[in-house]
Design a protein around this motif. Structure first.
Motif, PDB file in Angstrom:
ATOM      1  N   VAL A 163       0.827  -1.108   0.014  1.00  0.00           N
ATOM      2  CA  VAL A 163       0.033  -0.078  -0.108  1.00  0.00           C
ATOM      3  C   VAL A 163       1.084   1.238  -0.304  1.00  0.00           C
ATOM      4  CG1 VAL A 163      -0.283   0.334   2.498  1.00  0.00           C
ATOM      5  CG2 VAL A 163      -2.201   0.896   0.989  1.00  0.00           C
ATOM      6  N   LEU A 164       2.072   1.151   0.640  1.00  0.00           N
ATOM      7  CA  LEU A 164       3.023   2.366   0.660  1.00  0.00           C
ATOM      8  C   LEU A 164       3.548   2.622  -0.817  1.00  0.00           C
ATOM      9  CD1 LEU A 164       4.723   1.590   3.942  1.00  0.00           C
ATOM     10  CD2 LEU A 164       3.100   3.339   3.316  1.00  0.00           C
ATOM     11  N   VAL A 165       3.501   1.443  -1.644  1.00  0.00           N
ATOM     12  CA  VAL A 165       3.993   1.719  -3.061  1.00  0.00           C
ATOM     13  C   VAL A 165       2.835   2.564  -3.721  1.00  0.00           C
ATOM     14  CG1 VAL A 165       4.515   0.752  -5.238  1.00  0.00           C
ATOM     15  CG2 VAL A 165       5.626  -0.191  -3.038  1.00  0.00           C
ATOM     16  N   ALA A 166       1.614   2.197  -3.281  1.00  0.00           N
ATOM     17  CA  ALA A 166       0.472   2.709  -4.234  1.00  0.00           C
ATOM     18  C   ALA A 166       0.269   4.164  -3.578  1.00  0.00           C
ATOM     19  CB  ALA A 166      -0.708   1.953  -3.702  1.00  0.00           C
ATOM     20  N   TYR A 167       0.578   4.458  -2.503  1.00  0.00           N
ATOM     21  CA  TYR A 167       0.525   5.695  -1.906  1.00  0.00           C
ATOM     22  C   TYR A 167       1.614   6.741  -2.498  1.00  0.00           C
ATOM     23  CZ  TYR A 167      -2.811   4.346   2.094  1.00  0.00           C
ATOM     24  OH  TYR A 167      -3.783   3.999   2.479  1.00  0.00           O
ATOM     25  N   GLY A 168       2.685   6.119  -2.282  1.00  0.00           N
ATOM     26  CA  GLY A 168       3.839   6.928  -2.996  1.00  0.00           C
ATOM     27  C   GLY A 168       3.601   7.361  -4.612  1.00  0.00           C
ATOM     28  N   MET A 169       3.200   6.296  -5.565  1.00  0.00           N
ATOM     29  CA  MET A 169       2.800   6.442  -6.733  1.00  0.00           C
ATOM     30  C   MET A 169       1.571   7.660  -6.853  1.00  0.00           C
ATOM     31  SD  MET A 169       3.332   2.645  -8.556  1.00  0.00           S
ATOM     32  CE  MET A 169       3.137   3.605 -10.156  1.00  0.00           C
ATOM     33  N   MET A 170       0.593   7.482  -5.875  1.00  0.00           N
ATOM     34  CA  MET A 170      -0.393   8.417  -6.223  1.00  0.00           C
ATOM     35  C   MET A 170       0.038   9.878  -5.820  1.00  0.00           C
ATOM     36  SD  MET A 170      -3.729   8.245  -6.478  1.00  0.00           S
ATOM     37  CE  MET A 170      -4.488   9.759  -6.780  1.00  0.00           C
ATOM     38  N   ASN A 171       0.854   9.869  -4.998  1.00  0.00           N
ATOM     39  CA  ASN A 171       1.370  11.297  -4.596  1.00  0.00           C
ATOM     40  C   ASN A 171       2.145  11.894  -5.813  1.00  0.00           C
ATOM     41  OD1 ASN A 171       0.742  12.460  -1.624  1.00  0.00           O
ATOM     42  ND2 ASN A 171       1.391  10.260  -1.524  1.00  0.00           N
TER      43      ASN A 171
END
Length: 470
Positions: free
Chosen positions: A361-369
């Motif tokens: 999920v941290l990968v997804a959050y980073g890509m979202m930002n």
């Protein structure tokens, strides 16, 4: 394959509230924060709220322009294209899927704590029974799911608030928990890792972009409201926990496996402690239903755009994902049936699968930002609003820091193996992405997505140039 727009604002909020599982977070996560930051646990949650809000604002900016069942997949595809969107969606898919398993393990844990004095039943039996109920609820109308989730989570939250208020009534107030104290900046930053992890799931409402009646308003509202309400609740309850254990007894707080149960027994007695166990039990149920709802919609969205077999995108008579729900729940029923033979402890399994889910999920959050930052940078700079780029920058740095802190220093076994498992899963996603032969087509995407058409910088520039030429 078209989902139905039937959800109101409160029902949209319910999904994020369920997946974030506020009661479970306060029942299990706060000792880790206390071990790192000492008595400054509520201060950590205040800082975490601000940081997570920055991540949330990245979701908000894109969710206010596009509604999509794929959450980060649809939003990032809109901002950056097919491949980044798929990778982020693939990462988030594992998180939601494993969150179902972790919630089922948590349900088994608290069910055994609650019912063992009456009848001895192996905890996996409770987990399997809960999984069957989650399967049935998720398959049906999303309105049933959201209303059930909100009612359950509201009750469990109310029980914790009552305990917190009793503790604060019996103990003198103190400002110490809101000060850096002896833990220092290093301790606060270490505690921040667990503080941020408590918020994971706040973005789940983004998967209702095709089912919320007013998605461009209600989805952003749900995301921000969940972070703010969650932050206030976490700060209040963690403050009560810190005061309840005693400022000179933080080590006992850090060592507590279930701090709310310990405090409830001490301040209200064992009868009310039964109610707290029941609150944690039903909170895990809400978390499982919410995660299953989000996972099935994300899986449907990926199948719809050709990354997975087309039949996975089918819709049932209730207007909910059909085969996607069966795939997600069958996988989780397999996990809760097989893994207890490998690891006997429900709490250990809860921790293991939650850790792997956190990494992706941290990968997804980073890509979202990153997607928000790159998509809006030119517009914000040209309109003289560079301050709007601050939240995605902060969110990107925070996501990167928490991800790094989960892999270095290298954790003890078996946690040291989890980054490799997460990386292997992401490599499988990369292979699927490159093997997918379906052409990237915004026209195909538009068949399932609502766009909010607003003037852009380029539109305004072309209009001015056209007038001057005329």
């Amino acid at each position: 394959m078209q989902l139905k727009r039937t959800l109101n604002r409160i029902e949209t909020v319910a999904l994020s509230v369920a997946v974030i599982a506020m009661t479970v977070g306060m029942a299990l996560n706060t000792p880790f924060v206390a071990a790192a930051s000492g008595a400054a646990v509520p201060l950590v949650y205040i800082i975490s709220t601000v940081g997570v809000l920055c991540i949330a604002l990245s979701f908000v900016r894109l969710a206010s322009k596009i509604g999509h069942a794929g959450s980060v997949y649809g939003l990032i595809r809109y901002a950056q294209g097919r491949n980044p969107g798929f990778i982020a969606g693939w990462a988030l898919l594992l998180t939601y899927t494993l969150f179902i398993a972790s919630a089922l393990f948590g349900f088994g844990l608290f069910a055994s704590m609650l019912f063992d004095p009456i009848v001895k039943i192996a905890w996996p039996v409770y987990s399997v029974a809960c999984g069957i109920l989650v399967w049935w609820v998720t398959y049906r109308d999303i309105k049933l799911s959201t209303r059930l989730m909100l009612s359950i989570e509201f009750l469990s939250i109310l029980l914790l608030i009552i305990v917190a208020m009793v503790i604060l009534h019996k103990q003198p107030a103190s400002a110490v928990p809101f000060q850096v104290g002896g833990a220092g900046i290093v301790g606060i930053s270490q505690g921040l890792v667990f503080g941020v992890m408590t918020f994971i799931g706040f973005e789940a409402a983004a998967s209702l972009g095709e089912e919320s009646r007013n998605a461009f308003r209600d989805v952003p509202f749900a995301i921000v409201a969940t972070v703010l309400i969650g932050g206030a609740f976490f700060t209040f309850v963690s403050y009560a926990q810190t005061i309840g254990f005693g400022l000179d007894n933080v080590k006992a707080f850090a060592a507590a496996a279930t701090p709310m149960n310990d405090l409830t027994s001490h301040y209200l007695g064992e009868p009310f402690n039964v109610a707290i166990k029941f609150g944690a039990l039903i909170s895990n149920l809400a978390m499982a239903v919410g995660s299953a709802s989000a996972a099935s919609r994300l899986l449907l969205a990926l199948a719809r755009d050709g990354f997975l077999p087309r039949p996975v995108a089918s819709i049932n008579s209730f207007g909910s994902p059909k085969l996607a729900t069966h795939v997600v729940m069958a996988l989780n029923m397999g996990l809760v049936t097989i893994l207890p033979f490998v690891v006997a402890s429900a709490s250990d399994l809860y921790g293991y699968v939650s850790t792997i889910a956190t990494l992706t999920v941290l990968v997804a959050y980073g890509m979202m930002n990153l997607a928000t930052l790159t998509h809006f940078a030119r517009q914000d700079l040209q309109t003289g609003k560079p301050y709007r780029l601050v939240p995605p920058i902060v969110g990107l740095l925070l996501s990167a820091y928490v991800l790094f802190a989960n892999v270095y220093p290298v954790p003890a076994a078996p946690f040291n193996m989890f980054p490799y498992l997460a990386a292997a899963y992401m490599l499988i996603g990369g292979a699927i992405m490159f093997l997918s032969t379906r052409k990237d087509s915004l026209r195909a995407m538009d068949a399932y997505v609502f766009h909010r058409v607003t003037p852009t910088i380029d539109d305004a520039t072309q209009e001015v140039e056209g007038r001057s030429q005329a």
